[in-house]
Design a protein around this motif. Structure first.
Motif, mmCIF file in Angstrom:
data_model
loop_
_atom_site.group_PDB
_atom_site.id
_atom_site.type_symbol
_atom_site.label_atom_id
_atom_site.label_comp_id
_atom_site.label_asym_id
_atom_site.label_seq_id
_atom_site.Cartn_x
_atom_site.Cartn_y
_atom_site.Cartn_z
ATOM 1 N N ASP A 74 0.825 -1.215 0.000
ATOM 2 C CA ASP A 74 0.000 0.000 0.000
ATOM 3 C C ASP A 74 0.859 1.264 0.000
ATOM 4 N N ASN A 75 2.064 1.168 0.598
ATOM 5 C CA ASN A 75 2.919 2.344 0.686
ATOM 6 C C ASN A 75 4.018 2.368 -0.376
ATOM 7 N N GLY A 76 3.914 1.420 -1.303
ATOM 8 C CA GLY A 76 4.748 1.478 -2.498
ATOM 9 C C GLY A 76 6.224 1.164 -2.312
ATOM 10 N N PHE A 77 6.590 0.371 -1.310
ATOM 11 C CA PHE A 77 8.015 0.012 -1.257
ATOM 12 C C PHE A 77 8.247 -1.491 -1.076
ATOM 13 N N SER A 78 7.327 -2.294 -1.658
ATOM 14 C CA SER A 78 7.479 -3.745 -1.450
ATOM 15 C C SER A 78 8.750 -4.306 -2.096
ATOM 16 N N ASN A 79 9.304 -3.608 -3.116
ATOM 17 C CA ASN A 79 10.564 -4.087 -3.705
ATOM 18 C C ASN A 79 11.749 -3.917 -2.758
ATOM 19 N N SER A 80 11.552 -3.101 -1.734
ATOM 20 C CA SER A 80 12.665 -2.832 -0.807
ATOM 21 C C SER A 80 12.563 -3.628 0.495
ATOM 22 N N LEU A 81 11.489 -4.414 0.658
ATOM 23 C CA LEU A 81 11.375 -5.230 1.883
ATOM 24 C C LEU A 81 11.597 -6.693 1.534
ATOM 25 N N HIS A 82 12.478 -7.337 2.284
ATOM 26 C CA HIS A 82 12.821 -8.740 2.025
ATOM 27 C C HIS A 82 12.518 -9.551 3.280
ATOM 28 N N ILE A 83 11.597 -10.506 3.158
ATOM 29 C CA ILE A 83 11.250 -11.368 4.285
ATOM 30 C C ILE A 83 11.856 -12.740 4.006
ATOM 31 N N THR A 84 12.725 -13.199 4.894
ATOM 32 C CA THR A 84 13.445 -14.446 4.602
ATOM 33 C C THR A 84 12.617 -15.682 4.934
ATOM 34 N N GLY A 85 11.592 -15.534 5.791
ATOM 35 C CA GLY A 85 10.942 -16.717 6.348
ATOM 36 C C GLY A 85 11.854 -17.308 7.412
ATOM 37 N N TRP A 86 11.491 -18.462 7.932
ATOM 38 C CA TRP A 86 12.309 -19.084 8.975
ATOM 39 C C TRP A 86 13.615 -19.576 8.362
ATOM 40 N N VAL A 87 14.745 -19.227 8.984
ATOM 41 C CA VAL A 87 16.039 -19.720 8.481
ATOM 42 C C VAL A 87 16.825 -20.293 9.650
ATOM 43 N N ASP A 88 17.707 -21.257 9.360
ATOM 44 C CA ASP A 88 18.480 -21.788 10.480
ATOM 45 C C ASP A 88 19.866 -21.143 10.579
ATOM 46 N N ASN A 89 20.110 -20.109 9.760
ATOM 47 C CA ASN A 89 21.379 -19.373 9.858
ATOM 48 C C ASN A 89 21.126 -17.865 9.931
ATOM 49 N N PRO A 90 20.365 -17.421 10.952
ATOM 50 C CA PRO A 90 20.009 -15.991 11.001
ATOM 51 C C PRO A 90 21.231 -15.069 10.976
ATOM 52 N N MET A 91 22.347 -15.512 11.545
ATOM 53 C CA MET A 91 23.522 -14.632 11.585
ATOM 54 C C MET A 91 24.042 -14.281 10.188
ATOM 55 N N SER A 92 23.859 -15.197 9.238
ATOM 56 C CA SER A 92 24.305 -14.912 7.866
ATOM 57 C C SER A 92 23.540 -13.740 7.270
ATOM 58 N N TYR A 93 22.313 -13.556 7.732
ATOM 59 C CA TYR A 93 21.510 -12.421 7.254
ATOM 60 C C TYR A 93 21.844 -11.154 8.041
ATOM 61 N N VAL A 94 22.104 -11.315 9.343
ATOM 62 C CA VAL A 94 22.492 -10.150 10.168
ATOM 63 C C VAL A 94 23.743 -9.498 9.564
ATOM 64 N N GLU A 95 24.632 -10.316 8.996
ATOM 65 C CA GLU A 95 25.862 -9.775 8.405
ATOM 66 C C GLU A 95 25.578 -8.780 7.268
ATOM 67 N N LEU A 96 24.393 -8.859 6.676
ATOM 68 C CA LEU A 96 24.047 -7.947 5.575
ATOM 69 C C LEU A 96 23.558 -6.583 6.071
ATOM 70 N N PHE A 97 23.218 -6.493 7.365
ATOM 71 C CA PHE A 97 22.609 -5.258 7.891
ATOM 72 C C PHE A 97 23.648 -4.134 8.020
ATOM 73 N N ASP A 98 23.179 -2.896 7.841
ATOM 74 C CA ASP A 98 23.957 -1.724 8.268
ATOM 75 C C ASP A 98 23.494 -1.263 9.647
ATOM 76 N N VAL A 99 22.201 -1.421 9.915
ATOM 77 C CA VAL A 99 21.652 -1.137 11.243
ATOM 78 C C VAL A 99 20.742 -2.297 11.629
ATOM 79 N N ALA A 100 20.856 -2.749 12.877
ATOM 80 C CA ALA A 100 20.051 -3.871 13.359
ATOM 81 C C ALA A 100 19.020 -3.363 14.356
ATOM 82 N N CYS A 101 17.756 -3.718 14.137
ATOM 83 C CA CYS A 101 16.670 -3.240 14.997
ATOM 84 C C CYS A 101 15.985 -4.400 15.717
ATOM 85 N N LEU A 102 15.440 -4.094 16.888
ATOM 86 C CA LEU A 102 14.448 -4.953 17.518
ATOM 87 C C LEU A 102 13.584 -4.021 18.358
#
Length: 372
Positions: free
Chosen positions: A249-277
């Motif tokens: 609805d807000n026009g940025f779905s090409n910029s959001l990536h949902i990995t689903g459940w993964v068993d190597n979350p740290m490999s994805y954290v390595e791609l971040f510039d900023v990590a949020c929770l």
């Protein structure tokens, strides 16, 4: 040869609890302790090869219901079969089942709620029920382990038990396994993210607790200021459809990536510039030391146990709960200020080594088990 101390672990909820038990067992002294795991259908036996001496699976569900009686009976039979020195119950459901099952049997009982159920965002009635269950069950164990000071304090506030029954053992992460592991397993291009993009991510279920809805509202505001921003959610969950709808609805779905459940979350954290929770409640938040270990600057919500871990302006930035605008400002501050970013990362790295090492979690448990 000293007789080993036999510990029977009971666990129902997989996910964070599963990771916690595996880490605990990995560094517990094999010369001193023998471990048996009694767990629900959500656990995989191969994950525990070489970690436990026996693995038993029984049907346990999260909801309170009639099959709890069956589970109590089965757990009681297994306690009698293995005759452990210590029964260690992990998280609230297994905590209730194991403590009832253990009544009258000769051993010590330890309970770790891994975050109190009554601190969840739920109706007042549910909170009252959870509090009542914890109060009733508290006399049936010798020690209750709290994973943060905030957890300990809320147990005292709710008068769950006497102070001397509570012991704080901070959570930890397996720093050695991470540092010796494979890095760069996932590339930005695998997710169709440009190399020069500014990437903001979170690791957590898409459920109300982890506030993915606040994350994507923050993302929208960041995207307005930083055109090449991309966003990653590492996890799955029942809010996925509404999250995807919002970004569409807000026009940025090409910029959001949902990995689903993964068993190597740290490999994805390595791609971040900023990590949020941006959690709405949090007993500890194991993602934080994981972010620190991967040298990521952190933006987090100021709630429950999080300020025990993240000190605003020192090893991360804290914002209000449900404050997407505050979160986007914090993310942009890190984007614009390299000096701030480096300071947060350096302090985080120091903290994870000094305070949140999995070896220490196991050592403190070992001492507790021996004193019992």
């Amino acid at each position: 040869m000293m007789k080993k101390i036999r510990i029977l672990h009971v666990a129902q909820a997989a996910g964070g609890v599963d990771r916690y038990i595996r880490m605990l067992l990995k560094y517990l002294d094999k010369e001193k302790f023998e471990n048996i795991l009694v767990c629900s259908q959500d656990f995989l036996e191969e994950d525990y090869r070489g970690l436990v001496d026996s693995f038993e699976r029984i049907e346990m569900t999260r909801a309170i219901g009639g099959n709890d009686l069956k589970a109590i009976k089965e757990v009681r039979n297994l306690i009698k079969k293995y005759n452990p020195d210590i029964v260690y119950a992990h998280s609230s459901k297994a905590g209730a089942i194991a403590r009832v099952a253990d009544i009258g049997l000769k051993n010590y009982c330890v309970y770790n709620p891994h975050g109190w159920a009554f601190n969840m965002r739920c109706s007042a009635k549910k909170k009252a029920i959870y509090t009542a269950i914890e109060k009733i069950a508290a006399p049936f164990c010798e020690k209750i382990i709290c994973i943060s000071d905030a957890e300990r304090q809320s147990a005292l506030d709710k008068k769950i038990c006497k102070e001397d029954k509570l012991q704080v053992i901070f959570n930890g992460v397996d720093i050695e396994a991470y540092e010796n592991g494979v890095h760069g397993a996932v590339k930005r291009e695998d997710l169709n993210i440009p190399d020069d993009a500014f990437v903001v991510g979170m690791v957590g279920r898409m459920s109300p607790q982890k506030a993915p809805d606040v994350f994507v509202k923050m993302a929208k505001q960041v995207k307005e200021k930083v055109l090449n921003a991309h966003f990653i959610i590492v996890g799955n969950g029942n809010q996925e459809a509404e999250i995807r709808k919002y970004v569409e609805d807000n026009g940025f779905s090409n910029s959001l990536h949902i990995t689903g459940w993964v068993d190597n979350p740290m490999s994805y954290v390595e791609l971040f510039d900023v990590a949020c929770l941006l959690s709405r409640w949090e007993g500890f938040g194991l993602a934080f030391p994981e972010y620190m270990m991967a040298s990521k600057p952190i933006v987090a919500s100021r709630v429950d146990a999080i300020p025990n871990i993240i000190r605003d302006g020192e090893n991360g930035l804290l914002v209000g709960v449900d404050d997407a605008t505050g979160a986007s400002k914090a993310v942009l501050r890190i984007y614009q200020d390299d000096e701030l970013k480096n300071r947060l990362v350096t302090q985080g790295m120091e903290d994870v080594h000094n305070r949140f090492n999995a070896r220490r979690v196991s050592e403190e448990h070992g001492k507790l088990f021996e004193t019992l």
